[in-house]
Write an enzyme that holds these catalytic residues in place. Structure first.
Site, short mmCIF file in Angstrom:
data_model
loop_
_atom_site.label_atom_id
_atom_site.label_comp_id
_atom_site.label_asym_id
_atom_site.label_seq_id
_atom_site.Cartn_x
_atom_site.Cartn_y
_atom_site.Cartn_z
CE LYS A 201 -2.05 2.39 3.04
NZ LYS A 201 -1.73 3.73 2.72
N GLY A 254 7.53 5.17 7.95
CA GLY A 254 6.59 6.08 8.07
C GLY A 254 6.78 6.83 9.58
CB SER A 255 4.89 9.25 11.51
OG SER A 255 3.79 8.39 11.97
CB THR A 256 8.27 7.73 15.71
OG1 THR A 256 9.28 7.61 15.13
CG2 THR A 256 8.24 7.16 17.01
CB ILE A 258 1.75 5.53 12.10
CG1 ILE A 258 0.73 6.88 11.93
CG2 ILE A 258 1.19 4.19 11.18
CD1 ILE A 258 -0.52 6.50 12.50
CD GLU A 276 13.95 0.98 8.40
OE1 GLU A 276 14.60 1.73 8.79
OE2 GLU A 276 14.58 -0.14 8.37
CB CYS A 310 13.82 9.04 7.57
SG CYS A 310 14.54 7.89 6.40
CD GLU A 408 10.71 12.75 11.12
OE1 GLU A 408 9.78 12.24 11.59
OE2 GLU A 408 11.57 12.15 10.82
P1 NAI Z 1 2.29 8.37 8.56
O1 NAI Z 1 3.15 7.42 9.44
O2 NAI Z 1 0.92 8.49 8.97
O3 NAI Z 1 2.00 7.78 6.84
C1 NAI Z 1 2.90 6.67 6.47
C2 NAI Z 1 2.13 5.50 6.02
O4 NAI Z 1 1.53 4.73 6.95
C3 NAI Z 1 1.14 6.06 4.79
O5 NAI Z 1 1.21 4.96 3.74
C4 NAI Z 1 -0.10 5.84 5.67
O6 NAI Z 1 -1.33 5.39 4.82
C5 NAI Z 1 0.18 4.74 6.61
N1 NAI Z 1 -0.76 4.52 7.79
C6 NAI Z 1 -1.10 5.78 8.54
N2 NAI Z 1 -1.78 5.34 9.49
C7 NAI Z 1 -1.88 4.01 9.67
C8 NAI Z 1 -2.21 3.09 10.32
N3 NAI Z 1 -3.04 3.59 11.68
N4 NAI Z 1 -2.12 1.89 10.18
C9 NAI Z 1 -1.58 1.55 9.06
N5 NAI Z 1 -1.04 2.06 8.16
C10 NAI Z 1 -1.14 3.86 8.47
O7 NAI Z 1 2.92 9.58 8.27
P2 NAI Z 1 2.23 11.22 7.69
O8 NAI Z 1 0.99 11.38 8.75
O9 NAI Z 1 2.10 11.08 6.25
O10 NAI Z 1 3.20 12.11 8.23
C11 NAI Z 1 3.42 12.54 9.54
C12 NAI Z 1 4.71 12.63 9.88
O11 NAI Z 1 5.54 11.41 9.86
C13 NAI Z 1 5.73 13.43 8.99
O12 NAI Z 1 5.73 15.05 9.17
C14 NAI Z 1 7.28 12.91 9.18
O13 NAI Z 1 7.79 13.74 10.36
C15 NAI Z 1 6.88 11.39 9.66
N6 NAI Z 1 7.22 10.63 8.42
C16 NAI Z 1 8.34 10.07 8.57
C17 NAI Z 1 8.62 9.29 7.12
C18 NAI Z 1 9.98 8.59 6.98
O14 NAI Z 1 10.45 8.30 6.13
N7 NAI Z 1 10.35 8.18 8.51
C19 NAI Z 1 7.84 9.21 5.94
C20 NAI Z 1 6.52 9.84 6.19
C21 NAI Z 1 6.24 10.64 7.38
MG MG Z 2 -0.39 10.14 9.40
#
Ligand code: NAI
Ligand code: MG
Length: 504
Positions: A201, A254-256, A258, A276, A310, A408
């Protein structure tokens, strides 16, 4: 250097290939077929360079997720992929990489339209990186071996013990929006090499390249159900994937926040999990450096991909004796990293991904100012008609308690602090819940090694930053993650070890 205030940020026209991809009927890729969702909900696809809606993708329902997982489950259980000769798995993966290469320009453009990153950067970093992950892991498909082990408390020759390495099963892979295609390929490659099946996804903000990749997956000759691609929101479709009883492993970037939630949800059935997550990576500049080399390095560490990385070097520690020169040198790089529309051929950085991220980043800058930080450069957003541009920003006069230093930001914002000696800077560098990356700039080999061992981070860079190679393990200490991806450890994360003991 060019004047940042006169940049025309109007998005350029899309190519015919990109327009065709945007005109696709929203659908899900299940069992090597494009299928309709069980309900009509859609997600808008926005070009962050203009703020315009340019397409729609499916917002997968629970039933859609179940269908994709069932396809992956059936494909795993009958061994149509894991049962193939490793050579065939390897060659199929190489075909996918070759197809990606043949369509490299289209993928770079789609990524630019969807994510906002310059097409030139997507073509130089994201697409070749995606190919490298697939090609490197393709080779592992034929090099997965258990071992013959001599038992310890049993007489020699009475028993025969060995291990087999077996694929972990159905993998739910959830990736973010900052490097959409690259992350998708980083995730599917080791799973495919190991013999697993997949439900992938992409992030709801950036689904275009994953959908186009699905076309190539079918064309490369993977059996039906081995890779399924569904688009949808995280709290619905992502959550369903994570909790699904037929999923054996979750791989998430993604985010810490989630990541922690996913880890908790996976515990109920003890699914395998690799995470990660976020970072607040330090960049340490020692007094012996050539500032003309280190300052552009520190600037690139934070401003590449508009800081949506990240491992972004978001905390700069420059030695007191050269602090002002380093800040000046970093500031001189700002015009180079000034955000432009993603299809502007002169761009090195683009807008942020969304209004949400724009507000979040500007909110941090405001919080920093309220807390007493000063803006050395940037701190604002260029005036535009649409799009989410933030200027390259350096904050000084900060202290370790401020949110801009602790949290972050995920935007082009670096906080700069002075230090006097290496024990002090190592302590400051480690004063964070994160531990993903760290950059050290020095010509002194002893200092380099001492600091590299003192800083708690999954990757330490010396005189460079964010250099990532598919052969080298990547992951986080502390709240930056769980497990490692890439390299040998990357494939191990998709394998179970089975021990076999035979009485002779
Ligand atoms: P997010 O962690 O919510 O989203 C990343 C992925 O997780 C997306 O595919 C999303 O659909 C999925 N996701 C979200 N909630 C979920 C859940 N409950 N269960 C399963 N999958 C879920 O990140 P978001 O909201 O886009 O960005 C927020 C912050 O996260 C950013 O400001 C940044 O600080 C951090 N981030 C870090 C990343 C990295 O590469 N380490 C990448 C993206 C965001
Ligand atoms: Mg989110």
């Amino acid at each position: 250097m060019n004047d940042m205030t006169t940049i025309d940020r109007t998005q350029r026209p899309y190519s015919a290939a990109a327009q065709a991809a945007l005109a696709r009927k929203p659908a899900l890729f299940i069992n090597n077929e494009w299928v309709a969702s069980s309900h009509g909900a859609l997600i808008e696809v926005e070009d962050p360079s203009s703020g315009k809606i340019v397409s729609h993708v499916v917002d997968a329902s629970d039933r859609d997720v179940d269908r994709a997982v069932a396809a992956a489950r059936a494909a795993f259980d009958d061994g149509r992929w894991s049962g193939l000769p490793p050579m065939v798995r390897e060659r199929t993966m190489h075909r996918l990489a070759d197809l990606l290469e043949a369509h490299a320009d289209e993928f770079a453009e789609l990524e630019a339209i969807d994510n906002g990153k310059p097409k030139g950067m997507a073509g130089a970093v994201d697409v070749p990186g995606a190919m490298a992950h697939i090609r490197f892991m393709a080779g592992w498909a034929s090099k997965i071996n258990g071992e013959v082990i001599q038992p310890y408390s049993i007489p020699d020759g009475a028993f025969f013990g060995y291990t087999r390495k077996e694929p972990v099963g159905v993998c739910a892979q959830i990736v973010p929006w900052n490097f959409p295609l690259l992350m998708a390929c980083l995730k599917i490659a080791p799973a495919l090499a190991a013999g697993c099946t997949i439900v992938l996804k992409p992030a709801e903000q950036t689904s275009l390249t994953a959908l186009r990749l699905a076309d190539l997956i079918a064309e490369a000759g993977f059996p039906a159900g081995v890779v399924n691609v569904i688009t949808g929101n995280g709290h619905t479709a992502g959550d369903r994937m994570v909790k699904h009883p037929d999923v054996d492993k979750i791989a998430f970037t993604g985010s810490t926040e989630i990541g922690k939630l996913i880890n908790r949800n996976a515990t109920a059935s003890l699914k395998r999990v690799t995470l990660e997550l976020g970072g607040k990576s330090p960049v340490v500049v020692m007094p012996d450096v050539d500032v003309a080399q280190a300052a552009p390095g520190a600037a690139g560490a934070i401003w590449f991909n508009s800081g949506q990385v990240c491992v972004a070097g978001s905390r700069l520690y420059a030695h007191r004796s050269i602090f002002d020169q380093v800040i000046e040198g970093v500031a001189e790089q700002a015009p180079f990293w000034a955000p432009r529309a993603s299809l502007d051929p002169e761009g090195h950085a683009g807008p942020l991904i969304s209004k949400e991220q724009f507000d979040r980043v500007m909110g941090y800058i405001e919080a920093g100012k309220r807390d007493g930080a000063s803006v050395a450069i940037g701190g604002d957003a260029p005036a535009v008609d649409g799009g989410y541009y933030v200027n390259p920003t350096v904050l000084v006069d900060v202290n370790p308690q401020m949110s801009v230093v602790r949290e972050e930001i995920f935007g082009p914002v670096v906080v700069a602090q002075r230090f006097d000696d290496i024990d002090e800077v190592a302590k400051a560098a480690n004063d964070t819940c994160y531990g993903l990356g760290a950059g050290i700039w020095t010509k002194d080999v002893a200092t380099m090694h001492k600091l590299a061992s003192k800083i708690k981070a999954g990757t330490v860079w010396g005189n460079c930053h964010a250099v990532i190679d598919t052969a080298l393990p990547f992951g986080g200490y502390k709240e930056s993650g769980l497990g490692r991806e890439q390299g040998r450890q990357g494939i191990e994360a998709y394998l179970e070890t089975k021990t076999v003991i035979l009485q002779l």
